[in-house]
Scaffold this motif. Structure first.
Motif, PDB file in Angstrom:
ATOM      1  N   PHE A 129     -19.316 -15.664 -15.561  1.00 53.95           N
ATOM      2  CA  PHE A 129     -17.996 -15.569 -16.189  1.00 53.95           C
ATOM      3  C   PHE A 129     -16.944 -16.301 -15.351  1.00 53.95           C
ATOM      4  O   PHE A 129     -16.161 -17.096 -15.867  1.00 53.95           O
ATOM      5  N   LEU A 130     -16.952 -16.011 -14.044  1.00 53.21           N
ATOM      6  CA  LEU A 130     -15.967 -16.658 -13.174  1.00 53.21           C
ATOM      7  C   LEU A 130     -16.168 -18.173 -13.165  1.00 53.21           C
ATOM      8  O   LEU A 130     -15.207 -18.948 -13.133  1.00 53.21           O
ATOM      9  N   ASN A 131     -17.405 -18.574 -13.225  1.00 53.40           N
ATOM     10  CA  ASN A 131     -17.707 -20.006 -13.229  1.00 53.40           C
ATOM     11  C   ASN A 131     -17.085 -20.686 -14.444  1.00 53.40           C
ATOM     12  O   ASN A 131     -16.585 -21.809 -14.361  1.00 53.40           O
ATOM     13  N   LYS A 132     -17.091 -19.977 -15.572  1.00 53.97           N
ATOM     14  CA  LYS A 132     -16.515 -20.548 -16.793  1.00 53.97           C
ATOM     15  C   LYS A 132     -14.994 -20.539 -16.742  1.00 53.97           C
ATOM     16  O   LYS A 132     -14.325 -21.432 -17.252  1.00 53.97           O
ATOM     17  N   ARG A 133     -14.439 -19.498 -16.153  1.00 52.22           N
ATOM     18  CA  ARG A 133     -12.983 -19.333 -16.229  1.00 52.22           C
ATOM     19  C   ARG A 133     -12.240 -19.935 -15.039  1.00 52.22           C
ATOM     20  O   ARG A 133     -11.016 -19.940 -15.032  1.00 52.22           O
ATOM     21  N   TYR A 134     -12.971 -20.381 -14.045  1.00 51.28           N
ATOM     22  CA  TYR A 134     -12.295 -20.876 -12.831  1.00 51.28           C
ATOM     23  C   TYR A 134     -11.353 -22.023 -13.176  1.00 51.28           C
ATOM     24  O   TYR A 134     -11.700 -22.959 -13.879  1.00 51.28           O
TER      25      TYR A 134
END
Lengths: 544, 331
Positions: A129-134
């Motif tokens: 998730f963080l990878n997508k939203r970074y």
């Protein structure tokens, strides 16, 4: 203490809410309950947190002024986290992160999501998730949490073979972060050349990173996470880099350095003390196997066979090491000891051909993800034909452990929801249970596919080594034929060679003759001396 | 590279990179001679129990005829317990095992420094808590009116010595739960001094003191003697720091008894007659029992016994062979 601080801030801010009276009253009541929870313990604390969570949930779900909703959303996540509902909390943290930097609790939500990932040992969902939203707005995140985000991002990229991006994130983890040692280790791995992924890497930097991790020490200011474990792994990493560079690089023999590093991997778990039941280091088995290769390439067949003897000892008989028998056969073959070569190959056939047969139906037949997710657990109970060695091999995988841990956490959360007075009958509980159920479904899918992939990998590995074993067998027959045709006399050559004791490095070592007894303390310290039956001019008994 | 290794390289090149990427350099055969000596004599494995099931035999029949074994298997193990460079303090309880004419029981404390794994220096001292003539001596005196020469019955009060220790052998055994205990045999030798005395009045004498109680045994000082120590024992490592120590040590000291309490036979004779004109160095008062209830004539009686003991000047070399049992701490 940080929670108390948050609570205090929350208290102050709440006085400034100029919204509708009813909404203000509702959120204030939730805030009071939330704050009170920090002054309570046991069931009283749970009661306050449930009261707060239900209040925040009501506002979050039914809308209202943005400011109140934002606040309710974040503190709902906080209250759920405090209740032990980490995944449920992560749902709301991620909802806030999804809203972007416009959400006043964006940075804190990132911090919360990282906290949940840590608590759940989640290496899949929150990281993805963080990878997508970074995005660049992540600079708003407090420094320590941001360092952890960068590590998480780096790990995601590393696992996806995106080494260039990964090294960027991992390099951004500062020395003051508790994740620094982990990040440096992963950087070291990232710098290893991967020709198959067209990544040139940088072996020098890899060595530097591994060396740095080995030297790191926690201080009063920063305690590095899993430091001892990461230091052992870095030593394995160093050994691998030296091995990969082979002879003639780094000013000396890479194989020799590699062999020494493998040999120095601790046998026992760091927490083990002499006198306690044997508990081996998680890296010891791989150090033995890879160290055997390093010894072999370092012209020390006796050392290599010694390490393989440990791997083949009763204590490690369930270890999944098919290549070890092939390597053993190659070492004997190298010394023209063809009978011994065949014995090693026969051992391979005896141990691994049945395994190969046993897992075929598990892969070839149509099974759903649930089957694979439960495969290892059911194998523990003897409910399927998964061989013990392969089960243990799967169980040792860190990602598998992470999946299992996550599933356990989800089950635990359902348990909390269903057993907490005042919560189980609320609409929020139903919503949370549904969310957890959905996440569990996803987890089963991911984990099932992962295990199936690993199993397919095992099957392919076994097939590959069956082929290798066959090649060695053919080479052995061919070489024997050559000897016969040359009228060679290996017996007289062998008869002239003496089998000596290996060198004892210094008085910190002690010598024992191996007489067929398996002493636990001797595992890992075997050494062979063997003769060489090859028709070369300068044959001698080889040793270390 | 020989023929075999060329062929092998084909096989190696095909190996999947299951764990390691293979290097690009061919495989060679070691041509080194192992620089080891066959004269090492360290095979004291004491295999008391075998705790794991042995694997299947892997040694094949030798296709190359009668050339003997083609491989030997060894263990070159990092010592689980090490002594080199460490100090050790040991506390023993001691008991004489060759007590024909005497019995000694006491405590001993030793301090050692292990210069190497197999060599150390030690400094130690023993204090005899109970040191008396043996029941045999009592019996000889009471029934046969005979007693051993003073030299034979010389008692030791304490001793101190310095010496060397060597650990020539080591071994291990398993006990319950497959716990492996390592041990090392050692021998030691040293030199020092021993403080001695002789027993005058027997253990079972019926003499009474002024209060009418049994007076008990009495002793006469026979001074300091040079002593030698020769011992051997075993150190069993319970943990890396604590060891169990079992040892037999022979304390050897000279026993020429020509004076008691510094008095020659002539002076002792005078004391036994109640006279005080003895030579300087003769401590006539030492013959008197200690304590407030000492019989007034105890000095006379004790001196009389001493005179008997000195009637034949005796000399001997005493071997005080004792068992030492205790624990030690390495630091």
């Amino acid at each position: 203490m940080p929670n108390l601080k948050n609570a205090a801030v929350l208290c102050l801010v709440s006085f400034a809410i100029p919204a509708q009276a009813e909404e203000t009253s509702a959120i204030n009541q939730a805030i009071i309950a939330y704050n009170d929870s920090f002054n309570s313990t046991g069931s009283e604390k749970t009661k306050r947190l449930v009261q707060a969570a239900l209040g925040f949930y009501e506002i979050e779900e039914n809308g209202g002024a943005d400011e109140a909703k934002f606040k309710a959303e974040y503190y709902l996540a906080q209250a759920l986290y405090e209740l032990g509902l980490s995944y449920s909390a992560s749902h709301y943290y991620m909802q806030i992160i999804d809203a972007g930097a416009a959400h006043p609790y964006f940075a804190k939500a990132v911090e919360g999501a990282v906290k949940v990932a840590e608590a759940m040992h989640d290496e899949t969902f929150v990281p993805a998730f963080l990878n997508k939203r970074y995005n660049k707005k992540f600079y708003l995140v407090p420094a320590d949490a941001l360092a952890k985000v960068h590590f998480i991002m780096g790990r995601v990229d590393y696992r996806a073979n995106h080494f260039k991006e990964g090294t960027g994130f991992l390099s951004a983890v500062p020395k003051t972060s508790s994740y620094y040692a982990l990040a440096r280790y992963l950087l070291g791995l990232s710098y290893i050349p991967r020709p198959e992924q067209k990544w040139a890497g940088d072996p020098d930097k890899a060595l530097k990173m591994f060396d740095e991790v080995r030297e790191l020490q926690s201080t009063d200011q920063v305690v590095y996470a899993d430091l001892e474990q990461v230091q052992d792994l870095s030593q394995v990493g160093l050994a691998r880099v030296y091995y990969a560079t082979g002879k003639g690089q780094f000013g000396s023999d890479g194989y020799q350095k590699s062999a020494s590093l493998y040999h120095a991997i601790p046998k026992y778990d760091r927490a083990w003390h002499p006198g306690e039941p044997e508990r081996y280091s998680p890296h010891w088995e791989e150090a033995l196997f890879e160290g055997a290769w390093a010894d072999f390439m370092n012209d020390d067949p006796g050392g290599a066979l010694g390490k393989l003897q440990t791997l083949h000892s009763p204590a490690l008989s369930d270890s999944f090491q098919p290549e070890s028998w092939v390597l053993e056969s190659i070492i004997y073959f190298q010394n023209c000891l063809y009978d011994q070569t065949r014995v090693a190959l026969d051992q391979y056939d005896k141990i691994y051909l049945p395994m190969s047969e046993a897992i075929k139906p598990l892969i070839e037949e149509s099974k759903d993800d649930e089957f694979y997710f439960n495969l290892v657990h059911e194998a523990q109970e003897g409910k399927n034909g998964l061989p013990t060695s392969i089960r243990l091999f799967l169980e040792k995988n860190e990602q598998y452990k992470s999946y299992l841990n996550y599933a356990g956490q989800l089950d635990g959360e359902l348990g909390i929801i269903n057993s907490t007075e005042g919560l189980r009958s609320a609409q929020m509980a139903k919503d949370l249970a549904e969310m957890i159920g959905r996440r569990r479904g996803l987890l089963v899918q991911s984990a099932g596919k992962f295990i199936k992939g690993r199993l397919a990998n095992v099957a392919a590995t076994l097939t590959g080594f069956e082929g290798q074993a066959e090649i060695v067998r053919l080479e052995t027959s061919s070489s024997e034929k050559d000897l016969l045709e040359r009228n060679d006399d290996p017996a007289s050559r062998l008869g002239k060679q003496e089998l000596l004791r290996p060198d004892v490095p210094d008085e910190t070592y002690e010598y024992w003759a191996f007489q067929g007894e398996w002493w636990p303390d001797e595992l890992g310290y075997y050494k062979y001396t063997l003769k060489n039956a090859c028709p070369v001019e300068t044959n001698t008994a080889s040793g270390p | 590279m020989n023929t075999a290794s060329k062929h092998l390289w084909v096989a190696l090149a095909l190996l999947p990179s299951f764990a390691l990427a293979e290097g690009s350099v061919g495989v060679g055969v070691s041509e080194k001679e192992t620089p080891t000596s066959k004269s090492e004599s360290k095979d004291p494995t004491v295999a008391v129990s075998v705790n794991l099931t042995p694997p299947e035999p892997k040694q094949p029949a030798n296709a190359f005829g009668e050339s003997g074994p083609v491989e030997l298997k060894h263990v070159v193990e990092i010592r689980p317990f090490t002594q080199a460079g460490r100090s050790e303090v040991a506390l023993f309880g001691t008991g004489q095992v060759n007590g024909k004419f005497s019995s000694h029981y006491g405590l001993d404390i030793d301090l050692a420094y292990h210069i190497r794994e197999s060599v150390g220096v030690w400094l130690g001292g023993s204090y005899v808590i109970y040191g008396r003539q043996s029941s045999l001596t009592d019996e000889l005196i009471s029934k046969a009116h005979e007693q051993p020469f003073a030299a034979n019955a010389l008692l030791m009060q304490w001793n101190a010595a310095v010496g060397l220790e060597m650990n020539p052998l080591y071994g291990k055994f398993t006990i319950v739960d497959d716990k492996v205990l390592h041990f090392a045999f050692y021998i030691n030798a040293g030199a020092g001094i021993a403080k001695t005395r002789v027993q005058l009045r027997g253990n079972d004498n019926q003499q009474k003191d002024a209060a009418g109680n049994l007076a008990g045994p009495s002793f006469g000082d026979t001074g300091y003697r040079p002593a030698g120590a020769l011992g051997g024992g075993v150190r069993i490592f319970l943990t890396p720091r604590w060891t169990l120590r079992l040892e037999v040590r022979d304390l050897i000291y000279s026993a020429l008894v020509d004076k008691i309490n510094g008095c020659s036979r002539a002076d002792v004779g005078k004391v036994s007659q109640g006279r005080t004109d003895v030579a300087s160095g003769c401590d006539a008062g030492a013959f008197k029992d200690s304590g407030a209830d000492a019989a007034p004539d105890s000095n006379v009686k004790n001196a009389g016994i001493a005179q008997d003991l000195l009637s034949d000047i005796s000399s001997d070399v005493i071997n005080n062979l004792s068992f030492y049992g205790g624990v030690s701490f390495l630091f």
